[in-house]
Design an enzyme around this catalytic site. Structure first.
Site, PDB file in Angstrom:
ATOM      1  N   LYS A  67      14.650   4.691  -5.258  1.00  0.00           N
ATOM      2  CA  LYS A  67      13.998   3.371  -5.248  1.00  0.00           C
ATOM      3  C   LYS A  67      12.927   3.424  -4.156  1.00  0.00           C
ATOM      4  O   LYS A  67      13.212   3.263  -2.985  1.00  0.00           O
ATOM      5  CB  LYS A  67      15.017   2.260  -4.966  1.00  0.00           C
ATOM      6  CG  LYS A  67      14.416   0.875  -5.058  1.00  0.00           C
ATOM      7  CD  LYS A  67      15.476  -0.193  -4.857  1.00  0.00           C
ATOM      8  CE  LYS A  67      14.944  -1.583  -5.114  1.00  0.00           C
ATOM      9  NZ  LYS A  67      13.806  -1.942  -4.286  1.00  0.00           N
TER      10      LYS A  67
HETATM   11  P1  AMP Z   1      13.509  -5.524  -5.474  1.00  0.00           P
HETATM   12  O1  AMP Z   1      12.077  -5.762  -5.040  1.00  0.00           O
HETATM   13  O2  AMP Z   1      14.443  -5.366  -4.351  1.00  0.00           O
HETATM   14  O3  AMP Z   1      13.952  -6.542  -6.513  1.00  0.00           O
HETATM   15  O4  AMP Z   1      13.530  -4.124  -6.242  1.00  0.00           O
HETATM   16  C1  AMP Z   1      12.859  -3.868  -7.452  1.00  0.00           C
HETATM   17  C2  AMP Z   1      11.568  -3.116  -7.195  1.00  0.00           C
HETATM   18  O5  AMP Z   1      11.820  -1.779  -6.820  1.00  0.00           O
HETATM   19  C3  AMP Z   1      10.704  -2.956  -8.434  1.00  0.00           C
HETATM   20  O6  AMP Z   1       9.955  -4.108  -8.683  1.00  0.00           O
HETATM   21  C4  AMP Z   1       9.851  -1.776  -8.099  1.00  0.00           C
HETATM   22  O7  AMP Z   1       8.684  -2.194  -7.441  1.00  0.00           O
HETATM   23  C5  AMP Z   1      10.657  -0.998  -7.076  1.00  0.00           C
HETATM   24  N1  AMP Z   1      11.064   0.350  -7.525  1.00  0.00           N
HETATM   25  C6  AMP Z   1      11.012   1.439  -6.755  1.00  0.00           C
HETATM   26  N2  AMP Z   1      11.485   2.497  -7.412  1.00  0.00           N
HETATM   27  C7  AMP Z   1      11.856   2.094  -8.639  1.00  0.00           C
HETATM   28  C8  AMP Z   1      12.427   2.742  -9.757  1.00  0.00           C
HETATM   29  N3  AMP Z   1      12.751   4.020  -9.740  1.00  0.00           N
HETATM   30  N4  AMP Z   1      12.666   1.974 -10.848  1.00  0.00           N
HETATM   31  C9  AMP Z   1      12.379   0.663 -10.872  1.00  0.00           C
HETATM   32  N5  AMP Z   1      11.841   0.011  -9.829  1.00  0.00           N
HETATM   33  C10 AMP Z   1      11.581   0.705  -8.709  1.00  0.00           C
END
Ligand code: AMP
Length: 845
Positions: free
Chosen positions: A454
């Protein structure tokens, strides 16, 4: 204890009582008392009835208002040939009308048959401003159940009263809707009110539906078309002073008392004794077009143009409520809780029940629906809502949705006209949060899944058409092609053979170009946002692609993730340190050790944690939540999932579901503190610091959001995790006497604890870690969700960072907070259960 909802109701009742509606005659009675009227034609009394001796039938306020309006319109028509008013709002034409140096009072108006005096256009009229509220609109029971409310009862009368601009629906109708929506916390009532208002517009003036939807959703364009109003508080204050005849001191006194600009405007309008111009009722479309003109005014002199439009809107607003909502709209903070989902639900239901005159799509009969069982009705609503929501998630633009609905209602056509479209961003799929790897394994047990790094960068949705035109959208659907010219120039190189059109998603992450080492999110925020010239780039990025939603004219949304990922990896070309795929590990819940190692590797490489994604759709329709797949390792490990519980629930799909936070995507973040969960909170108030912190604000009161009402609920005081530099900058942002600091508690804040020294203008989101969620006797956050008497608070809250990528409307909700509390409680139970099983196993061994 009085519940916050009740408190608000009491407040609103009280404020209504303090402002008894005055009839139009109120003013004319005043005129007579003051001797300004010499005309004996003025025979009506304050209640609108005829004076003794008059031959006239008594008139209701509504009839009187309509008659007066008709008179004024006739005047406008009579003179329009001599001096055609400039339709552009804020024209000098209307200015001269208001500000002629020697006002000459018009003949007092009479409820007797209209006596048209044929006055020249620039003759001034005097009218009571606070008293001109549209009584007809204000009397419509829009909050009735849509199954009993019949728009036909009102449409004809409304149309008769809609005399402006060729019969366009007045802003008074929308104001009525806002007032009712704002006056309730009940989601059902909010939806019902919107549904009925939309139905009235569909049947009465369908062309006003689109502007009404924009106004109700507090926007004038979709996020990817940048339309900023660009007006400051001073323009609104100036217009209010002018429209309501107040000086600086009077306005400031109201502002200090109320805080919210809309409430200030409401009070100011009430204080206005008269206005020196004929009111021209605002129409929904007129207000919307004014906003568009404000947004489009650019360059030299645009400030004056904007000011004139604002002035005109506030002069034309009838009564306190219209003024309140015009000002809230101008401040871009409507606070009526008609967020996107509510609006889509309301549109779906309204178009099940109503169609514009001449349309031939099928609708349902409200009376027939009323006879159905609750579940049957719910199913019918849900079908329509699902269709509208799914279409909007793929194509989030009311400019396309509303015309499609008006033409064909809820039909297949919706998905054709409003489906996935190149250069229109679809709403991103979101990941559900999990507390830790343990919980993730429980959720994914029985399935094959992909663990992915992530990355901590910026989500980028990239569209490329056959001509090679590229658009890049942010997670919030804003166009950011200009920000990433380096990614744009990369696209021709990564397009593999045969790739013509595509929509791809990935994370743009700051990297060291030479080594490919990841840099943190903070580094990326130092990159310029607009019109970046490729030669000026100092922060290099690499795109880590993680999904493919569209390829060569075909939507891939319904394909399972395994297939989408395969296409992404085989049809595009890697360019190390510029474009690559996210690091990944395919696993099942038995691969605990490798998952743990992968997770640690991710966090060691500056990633936030991992994303876990279901690879395949389930083979059967329903399956147990936790398929029987006992862990091969008989030894209990820290990651070992709890015993299976066979529960029936909807199977998870591995498809890409725009705008959904599903458990087919799980995020596991690294541990921040005692819990890996964090909350995104809004700073809303503070106290003067003590000792070393005396010059700063500390502690700071933080709030969650009520996504139904837009209210903010205080959840904790935070005084940990801040640096001195942060405190200093924070004090500057919320400086006493500045526009971001208020002395009064805003009406939209729920907080019953000791009064803070300052109230902040809600404007940012802070990520906060904490030890646990606790039931609180002081804080009212999420009250009613886990306990009727108590709200929730946080133990040991600690500031982590400012969420630059999140707006106030995206802060954590009360529902999310309640969910964390429940999860915490469940975890305690599961912990006990696992401990029990482990003990048993130990004993057997
Ligand atoms: P959050 O902002 O905590 O809701 O986490 C989701 C965000 O993580 C997504 O909107 C992406 O910008 C980011 N992200 C980073 N790596 C990934 C991945 N491998 N798959 C999906 N999202 C990712």
């Amino acid at each position: 204890m009085v519940s916050p909802a009740k408190k608000r109701k009491l407040n609103s009742d009280a404020s209504q009582k303090s402002a008894p509606p005055r009839g139009l005659e109120y003013f004319f009675a005043k005129q007579r008392q003051n001797g300004t009227s010499s005309d004996s034609e003025s025979t009506s009394r304050e209640d609108g009835s005829a004076q003794p001796g008059s031959q006239e039938q008594p008139l209701t306020d509504e009839e009187l208002a309509r008659r007066l309006q008709a008179e004024w319109d006739a005047e406008v028509r009579a003179v329009s040939g001599q001096n055609t008013p400039n339709p552009a709002l804020g024209s000098t034409d209307s200015g001269s009308e208001q500000l002629a140096p020697t006002p000459q009072l018009s003949q007092p108006r009479s409820p007797l048959p209209a006596i048209h005096t044929g006055k020249p256009k620039n003759t001034l009229s005097l009218s009571s401003a606070g008293a001109t509220e549209d009584q007809l609109s204000a009397s419509i029971p829009l909050d009735e159940s849509p199954l009993t409310f019949n728009p036909a009862t009102y449409v004809a009368r409304l149309q008769e009263s809609w005399t402006v601009d060729g019969g366009r629906a007045t802003y008074a109708l929308l104001t009525r809707c806002f007032v009712l929506v704002n006056g309730t916390k009940s989601r059902i009532k909010i939806v019902d009110t919107l549904v009925n208002c939309i139905r009235v517009l569909i049947e009465g003036d369908s062309a006003s539906l689109l502007p009404a939807v924009w106004l109700a959703t507090n926007a004038i364009s979709p996020p990817y078309i940048s339309m900023e109003l660009g007006i400051g508080g001073s323009a609104i204050s100036k217009a209010l002073k002018q429209a309501c005849g107040l000086d600086n001191r009077a306005l400031k006194a109201i502002y200090d008392k109320l805080g919210d600009p809309g409430d200030v405007a409401f009070e100011a309008k009430k204080k206005q004794s008269f206005t020196l111009r004929k009111p021209k009722p605002l129409t929904i479309d007129g207000v919307f077009q004014s906003l568009v003109k404000i947004a489009k005014a650019q360059g030299q002199g645009s400030g004056d143009v904007k000011q004139r439009i604002v002035d005109k809107l506030l002069q034309d607003a009838r009564g306190g409520e219209e003024t309140r909502y015009i000002v809230r709209t101008l401040c871009q903070h409507l606070r009526i809780g008609a967020v996107k989902t509510t609006m889509l639900i309301a549109l779906a239901r309204a178009f099940l029940l109503a169609k514009p005159p001449g349309a031939d799509f099928a609708t349902r009969d409200a009376q027939e629906l009323a006879k159905l069982k609750k579940e049957e009705l719910a199913e019918i609503w849900a079908g329509a809502e699902q269709a509208v929501k799914a279409s909007f998630a793929r194509h989030p633009d009311y400019n396309d949705l509303i015309p499609a609905l008006l033409e064909n209602g809820i039909s297949e056509d919706l998905h054709v006209r409003c489906g996935l479209t190149l250069h229109i961003p679809l709403m991103p799929m979101l990941g559900a949060i999990t507390r830790d790897l343990f919980e993730m394994l429980c959720k994914m047990q029985g399935s094959e899944f992909a663990c992915e790094y992530k990355y901590d960068g910026q989500r980028a949705q990239i569209h490329c058409d056959a001509e090679g035109k590229i658009s890049i959208f942010s997670r919030h659907l804003e166009l950011m092609t200009d920000k990433y010219p380096d990614l744009v120039s990369l696209i021709p190189k990564i397009r593999g053979e045969g790739v013509q059109t595509f929509i791809m998603e990935g994370e743009a992450v700051a990297v060291d170009r030479a080594t490919g080492e990841l840099r943190n999110f903070q580094t990326l925020t130092n990159r310029a946002r607009k019109d970046v010239a490729i030669g000026s780039i100092t922060i290099d990025v690499c795109l880590f692609a993680f999904d493919l939603m569209y390829l060569n004219g075909e939507s891939l949304l319904d394909q399972p993730f395994r297939r989408r990922r395969e296409l992404l990896r085989t049809r595009f070309v890697e360019i190390p340190h510029h474009f690559t795929w996210v690091k990944t590990l395919d696993a099942t819940s038995q691969d605990q050790e490798s998952i743990l190692a992968f997770f640690n590797a991710a966090t060691d490489s500056k990633c936030e944690g991992i994303m876990v994604k279901l690879l395949d759709n389930p083979a059967t329709e329903t399956q147990p939540n936790n398929a029987p797949e006992p862990p091969s390792d008989p030894q209990p490990t820290p990651l070992k999932p709890p015993p299976e519980k066979r529960t029936r629930r909807k199977p998870l799909l591995a498809t890409y579901t725009p705008d959904k936070r599903l458990e087919s995507w799980l995020k596991v973040k690294k541990d921040y503190a005692a819990t890996s969960d964090t909350l995104d909170l809004i700073p809303i108030a503070a106290w003067h610091g003590q000792g070393r912190k005396a010059r700063w604000w500390s502690p700071i009161l933080l709030a969650v959001r009520d996504d139904e009402t837009g209210c903010l609920e205080a959840v904790c005081k935070c005084m940990s995790g801040f640096t001195d530099a942060f405190y200093k900058a924070n004090k500057e942002v919320y400086a006493e006497g500045g526009t971001n600091a208020h002395v009064r508690k805003p009406g939209f804040v729920e907080y019953a604890g000791p009064a803070p020294d300052v109230w902040f203008e809600p404007r940012e989101v802070w990520e906060v870690a904490f030890a646990d969620v606790t039931l609180s006797p002081t804080y009212t956050a999420a009250i009613g969700l886990v306990s009727e008497e108590r709200g929730l608070s946080l133990r040991f809250p600690r500031f982590l960072r400012r969420r630059e990528d999140k707006g106030v409307e995206e802060a954590s909700t009360r529902g999310f907070l309640a969910g964390l509390w429940r999860k915490q409680e469940e975890r305690v139970d599961v912990g006990k259960e696992v401990a029990g099983v482990e003990q048993e196993e130990d004993m057997e061994a």
